[in-house]
Design a protein around this motif. Structure first.
Motif, PDB file in Angstrom:
ATOM      1  N   LEU A 489      -3.059   9.951  -0.628  1.00  0.00           N
ATOM      2  CA  LEU A 489      -3.715   8.847   0.045  1.00  0.00           C
ATOM      3  C   LEU A 489      -2.984   8.485   1.328  1.00  0.00           C
ATOM      4  O   LEU A 489      -1.762   8.613   1.413  1.00  0.00           O
ATOM      5  CB  LEU A 489      -3.759   7.620  -0.862  1.00  0.00           C
ATOM      6  CG  LEU A 489      -4.562   7.748  -2.156  1.00  0.00           C
ATOM      7  CD1 LEU A 489      -4.494   6.436  -2.928  1.00  0.00           C
ATOM      8  CD2 LEU A 489      -6.009   8.114  -1.875  1.00  0.00           C
ATOM      9  N   PRO A 490      -3.713   8.021   2.344  1.00  0.00           N
ATOM     10  CA  PRO A 490      -3.040   7.484   3.540  1.00  0.00           C
ATOM     11  C   PRO A 490      -2.166   6.287   3.171  1.00  0.00           C
ATOM     12  O   PRO A 490      -2.301   5.699   2.101  1.00  0.00           O
ATOM     13  CB  PRO A 490      -4.218   7.071   4.441  1.00  0.00           C
ATOM     14  CG  PRO A 490      -5.400   7.827   3.928  1.00  0.00           C
ATOM     15  CD  PRO A 490      -5.172   8.019   2.464  1.00  0.00           C
ATOM     16  N   ALA A 491      -1.297   5.920   4.084  1.00  0.00           N
ATOM     17  CA  ALA A 491      -0.322   4.862   3.791  1.00  0.00           C
ATOM     18  C   ALA A 491      -1.025   3.544   3.458  1.00  0.00           C
ATOM     19  O   ALA A 491      -0.652   2.846   2.502  1.00  0.00           O
ATOM     20  CB  ALA A 491       0.627   4.684   4.973  1.00  0.00           C
ATOM     21  N   HIS A 492      -2.054   3.196   4.233  1.00  0.00           N
ATOM     22  CA  HIS A 492      -2.750   1.933   3.987  1.00  0.00           C
ATOM     23  C   HIS A 492      -3.446   1.961   2.633  1.00  0.00           C
ATOM     24  O   HIS A 492      -3.361   1.003   1.847  1.00  0.00           O
ATOM     25  CB  HIS A 492      -3.765   1.663   5.099  1.00  0.00           C
ATOM     26  CG  HIS A 492      -4.613   0.465   4.845  1.00  0.00           C
ATOM     27  ND1 HIS A 492      -4.119  -0.834   4.908  1.00  0.00           N
ATOM     28  CD2 HIS A 492      -5.928   0.343   4.490  1.00  0.00           C
ATOM     29  CE1 HIS A 492      -5.079  -1.689   4.627  1.00  0.00           C
ATOM     30  NE2 HIS A 492      -6.194  -1.002   4.369  1.00  0.00           N
ATOM     31  N   ALA A 493      -4.148   3.062   2.341  1.00  0.00           N
ATOM     32  CA  ALA A 493      -4.835   3.168   1.054  1.00  0.00           C
ATOM     33  C   ALA A 493      -3.847   3.147  -0.101  1.00  0.00           C
ATOM     34  O   ALA A 493      -4.130   2.601  -1.169  1.00  0.00           O
ATOM     35  CB  ALA A 493      -5.675   4.445   1.019  1.00  0.00           C
ATOM     36  N   ASP A 494      -2.675   3.727   0.104  1.00  0.00           N
ATOM     37  CA  ASP A 494      -1.660   3.719  -0.939  1.00  0.00           C
ATOM     38  C   ASP A 494      -1.173   2.300  -1.226  1.00  0.00           C
ATOM     39  O   ASP A 494      -0.960   1.929  -2.382  1.00  0.00           O
ATOM     40  CB  ASP A 494      -0.492   4.602  -0.512  1.00  0.00           C
ATOM     41  CG  ASP A 494       0.414   4.952  -1.669  1.00  0.00           C
ATOM     42  OD1 ASP A 494      -0.035   5.683  -2.559  1.00  0.00           O
ATOM     43  OD2 ASP A 494       1.565   4.469  -1.676  1.00  0.00           O
ATOM     44  N   ARG A 495      -1.034   1.477  -0.181  1.00  0.00           N
ATOM     45  CA  ARG A 495      -0.637   0.084  -0.383  1.00  0.00           C
ATOM     46  C   ARG A 495      -1.738  -0.700  -1.090  1.00  0.00           C
ATOM     47  O   ARG A 495      -1.463  -1.523  -1.961  1.00  0.00           O
ATOM     48  CB  ARG A 495      -0.311  -0.566   0.960  1.00  0.00           C
ATOM     49  CG  ARG A 495       0.982  -0.081   1.587  1.00  0.00           C
ATOM     50  CD  ARG A 495       1.442  -1.007   2.703  1.00  0.00           C
ATOM     51  NE  ARG A 495       0.452  -1.100   3.755  1.00  0.00           N
ATOM     52  CZ  ARG A 495       0.408  -0.289   4.815  1.00  0.00           C
ATOM     53  NH1 ARG A 495       1.316   0.673   4.945  1.00  0.00           N
ATOM     54  NH2 ARG A 495      -0.507  -0.436   5.749  1.00  0.00           N
ATOM     55  N   VAL A 496      -2.988  -0.449  -0.704  1.00  0.00           N
ATOM     56  CA  VAL A 496      -4.117  -1.119  -1.364  1.00  0.00           C
ATOM     57  C   VAL A 496      -4.150  -0.758  -2.843  1.00  0.00           C
ATOM     58  O   VAL A 496      -4.316  -1.626  -3.712  1.00  0.00           O
ATOM     59  CB  VAL A 496      -5.444  -0.734  -0.677  1.00  0.00           C
ATOM     60  CG1 VAL A 496      -6.632  -1.268  -1.468  1.00  0.00           C
ATOM     61  CG2 VAL A 496      -5.475  -1.255   0.748  1.00  0.00           C
ATOM     62  N   LEU A 497      -3.967   0.522  -3.152  1.00  0.00           N
ATOM     63  CA  LEU A 497      -3.978   0.957  -4.547  1.00  0.00           C
ATOM     64  C   LEU A 497      -2.859   0.301  -5.332  1.00  0.00           C
ATOM     65  O   LEU A 497      -3.076  -0.192  -6.455  1.00  0.00           O
ATOM     66  CB  LEU A 497      -3.843   2.483  -4.601  1.00  0.00           C
ATOM     67  CG  LEU A 497      -3.805   3.091  -5.999  1.00  0.00           C
ATOM     68  CD1 LEU A 497      -5.131   2.884  -6.712  1.00  0.00           C
ATOM     69  CD2 LEU A 497      -3.465   4.572  -5.933  1.00  0.00           C
ATOM     70  N   GLY A 498      -1.660   0.272  -4.763  1.00  0.00           N
ATOM     71  CA  GLY A 498      -0.543  -0.349  -5.466  1.00  0.00           C
ATOM     72  C   GLY A 498      -0.763  -1.829  -5.719  1.00  0.00           C
ATOM     73  O   GLY A 498      -0.424  -2.340  -6.789  1.00  0.00           O
TER      74      GLY A 498
END
Length: 817
Positions: A489-498
């Motif tokens: 996942l891109p960095a932003h999507a990874d933060r959203v997922l977390g």
């Protein structure tokens, strides 16, 4: 003569003015009914505004009129003769009209006479109430160029009837008072409604063509003040200004950050009791993304989001509310102590007590989390030809796309190339089938026992290749496209997922939320890509573990699939499942709690033997005690029909010390049972009152009761725990449990093993519908006593329909009586 009117005799204090926006705190904590300090010159209080404030401060409230019947009179006159014409007794004629208050004008349903043309709000110069001697009663005066329009309320019908001569005067006085009050109220309602429509029309025109933003901001503040001080009590009173401001912002996107904040602060009081419209939500989302650390997010948006989560009923009708809530939570996560702030927000939504007082909070939070998680994988989903539709997403992604033909897949078939060690699906290789002589004799005993369940004859009859619908695990394990897909996942999507995965974990920590959360997640409402992403399944594993540890059946039963043949969390986190990363530890804990509460134990074992026998044997080889017990139960209940498979299970049990010990105990029990059946014994037995479960176990183990047909445990202290002893009596036909503590769990076990039971007495026992429904499988029952139990009428009708041999039934002192 007073042309301003006093509105029914109320006196207006000259020191009352509109509250100033500058004097209010950020969230509007000061009531709008309290007069602000004197000296506020931002708004000039004319006659109409004074009257509006008077009604607001006095507590009188009106509903906004949209249409109604009224008398109309139009007087054309020069201004100098206005007072003389109004006091004249020879006013022009009155016309009845049914007027509609549109957004721009007053329109009559019969466009003739005075109201031949609509009366635009822009032509109304002044609006007043008429109340003085010799003037028309209950009139509203609309000043227009060259004349005046008078609106007179028709007389209100009386609700009083004079029936006795001696009470005529009293009733007549009451009628007059009531009629005057009703007419006065209706007149004021017309006055405030027309006044509101006129002002909203003016603000809409002014804000549609903004020139300077400092002027626009003042107009917005004035509009908000007008809505807050209006005596009208209607949902549109606050919604109309919000829509005007929303349209303004949608048409002017090049605003500075400071303009953003000033507008948000100005409209904050209107948002305390109203959801923002869609365009305003877009504006809020943009502010959250661009300035997440702004204090406006905390101070203004927090109560708005709290209201959305507490009161919103359907995000499908207003998806932008969900998007705004999502962006707000992400903005909280961008603060210095991001996740701690998010945790405090979730705790504030639950409340300090053990029970959340707002039933809509949990489903709304889950909806926000699901939408956010889905957005993280949207690029991967859209890049595939067979990407799931929205319907598939809502159904848990368990329906294969129809754009490609279904592939003949099997879960326990040839494995994908180079699988990880923890996803081995095939059963362990069979150990040498030449055990010691004593074990051979024991296995012969097991094989020769009578099979009590005829349904096992169909075990291992696999459906035809074309008849079986591919399940989710098959698609994920075998599909080459997905196996080759590396989820990064891109960095932003990874933060959203977390962030939103952590919220799901927090939701599962609340005991009162856990049952509903388990039910909402039972259909697996996540895209396939999320389930194939190791980070997501690892984060979600905590939630599934909480479900597996919860002793309540309504929680851990949600680990199973919604429908037969579909996959649930039980399958996804089993060895070989795409989410398994712990060598089956979570799977074992799920099996343990499901076996402890599932009333269809034999059916559950059949399912394990058909679909998860390999993982069960693998974990048993590693010494997992729960899986060893499962394999022993499969042998004890004659679940496995194939002799080679039985011998392979026996070899698996012998390979560990705990397995060997449990298998030897099983063989001893089977020998004893066969010996009891061979020796015979008494056919009737009655235990003394106050006997316990331990007394019953001790008695049955001391002699031969293989032929016992009639057992009375009436007025003893036995509980559902004694069911494990009762199922060892295969010849039992009559069982009396009158006035015992035998409950639902025991009934479920009896229904599986005592198929020959004919007479059952449950009088004055704590059984409920949950246990009584399981009796529908005992087709031999001909007499059933449910006197003084918690039986309901629906369960009674269901039992009668499913038990054809039932002749004697006692349902006295129940709901079905």
């Amino acid at each position: 003569m007073d042309f301003n009117g006093s509105g029914g005799g109320n006196e207006l204090h000259n020191n009352q003015f509109y509250p100033s926006e500058e004097s209010k705190p950020l969230l509007g904590e000061i009531s709008t009914q309290q007069p602000p300090p004197e000296g506020n010159n931002n708004h000039k209080a004319g006659p109409c505004s004074k009257r509006s404030l008077l009604h607001s401060s006095s507590g009188m409230r009106y509903k906004l009129l949209q249409e109604g019947d009224i008398q109309v009179c139009v007087v054309k006159h020069p201004r100098t003769f206005l007072s003389k014409i109004f006091t004249s007794k020879y006013l022009r004629r009155w016309e009845p009209h049914h007027l509609t208050l549109t957004d721009s004008s007053l329109v009559s349903a019969t466009p003739t006479g005075y109201m031949e043309a609509p009366l635009s709000y822009s032509t109304i110069e002044d609006l007043q109430l008429l109340s003085w001697d010799n003037a028309p009663k209950y009139c509203v005066q609309l000043s227009i160029p060259g004349g005046t329009v008078l609106l007179q309320v028709p007389p209100a019908p009386s609700r009083f009837h004079v029936t006795h001569v001696e009470k005529t005067l009293t009733h007549f006085a009451n009628v007059c008072v009531h009629s005057q009050a009703a007419n006065s109220y209706l007149r004021d309602q017309w006055f405030h409604s027309i006044q509101w429509k006129k002002k909203i029309y003016k603000y809409r025109k002014v804000l549609n063509n903004p020139s300077r933003w400092d002027v626009v901001l003042k107009e917005i503040r004035a509009l908000v003040d007008m809505a807050l001080t209006s005596p009208l009590q209607d949902e549109s009173i606050h919604q109309a200004p919000l829509h005007i401001i929303s349209t303004l912002l949608a048409e002017n996107t090049n605003l500075s950050a400071q303009d953003h904040e000033n507008i948000i602060v100005a409209i904050a009081p209107l948002l305390e009791n109203n959801h923002p419209p869609p365009d305003l939500c877009e504006f809020f989302c943009k502010h959250c993304r661009e300035r997440p650390r702004s204090m406006v997010v905390i101070e203004v948006f927090t109560p708005v989001v709290q209201r959305i989560l507490k009161h919103n009923m359907d995000f499908g009708k207003c998806p932008r509310l969900r998007l705004f809530t999502q962006e707000y939570i992400l903005a909280l996560n961008e603060l210095n102590a991001g996740m701690e702030v998010v945790k405090k927000f979730i705790h504030s939504m639950h409340g300090p007590t053990g029970q959340c007082p707002h039933p809509r909070v949990l489903p709304n939070l889950v909806a926000v989390c699901l939408a956010a998680i889905y957005s993280c994988y949207e690029e991967f989903i859209n890049s595939r030809d067979n990407s799931p539709s929205l319907k598939e997403i809502r159904n848990g992604c368990q329906q294969q796309s129809e754009r490609k033909p279904p592939m003949p897949l099997r879960l326990l078939r040839p494995e994908p190339p180079t699988p990880p060690p923890t996803t081995t699906l095939s059963p362990p290789p069979a150990l040498p089938l030449s055990p010691p002589p004593s074990i051979v004799n024991s296995s012969e005993i097991l094989v020769e026992l009578e099979r009590n369940n005829n349904t096992t004859n169909t075990l291992h009859k696999a459906p035809a290749e074309g008849d079986r619908e591919p399940n989710l695990i098959d698609c994920l394990l075998v599909s080459p496209a997905l196996n080759a897909l590396s989820i990064q996942l891109p960095a932003h999507a990874d933060r959203v997922l977390g962030c939103f995965a952590l919220i799901l974990k927090m939701l599962s920590d609340y005991d009162d939320w856990r049952p509903a959360l388990a039910s909402l997640l039972q259909p697996i409402p996540f895209p396939k890509e999320a389930l194939a992403h190791a980070k997501f399944t690892k984060e979600l594993k905590y939630v599934i573990q909480r479900f597996a540890e919860d002793p309540r059946q309504e929680v851990h039963s949600c680990l199973l699939s919604v429908r037969s043949g579909k996959d649930g969390w039980f399958q996804l986190y089993s060895p070989g499942g795409v989410a398994c990363d712990d060598d089956g530890e979570l799977f074992a804990s799920m099996v343990h709690i499901l076996m402890g509460s599932c009333y269809k134990t034999k059916k559950f074992l059949l399912s394990l033997a058909e679909n998860k026998l390999g993982p069960c044997m693998l974990l048993a080889l590693r010494g997992n005690q729960t899986m060893v017990e499962i394999l022993c139960l499969m042998l004890e209940y004659n679940i496995i029909e194939n002799k080679d498979t039985q011998l392979q299970i026996i070899s698996t049990l012998e390979s560990t010390q705990v397995g060997l010990r449990m298998y030897e105990q099983l063989c001893d029990r089977q020998r004893e049972l066969k010996e009891l059946q061979r020796k015979g014994g008494p056919t009737r037995l009655t235990l003394p009152s106050k006997s316990t479960d331990a007394d019953l176990a001790r008695l049955l183990s001391s002699g031969s009761f293989g032929n016992l047909e009639n057992l009375s445990l009436a007025f003893t202290n036995v509980t559902s725990a004694c069911a494990e002893q009762l199922i060892k009596l295969p010849s039992l036909k009559q069982l009396n449990l009158w006035s015992t503590q035998f409950g639902d769990a025991g009934l479920r076990l009896l229904s599986e093993h005592l198929a020959c039971l004919q007479v059952l007495n449950l009088c004055e026992t704590p059984v409920t519908d949950a246990g009584l429904l399981s009796l529908s499988s005992m087709k031999s029952l001909c007499s059933l006593n449910m006197n003084s139990t918690k039986l309901t009428a629906d369960t009674y009708e269901d039992l009668k329909a499913k038990l054809p041999n039932l002749k004697e039934v006692d349902v006295r002192y129940t709901e079905a009586w």
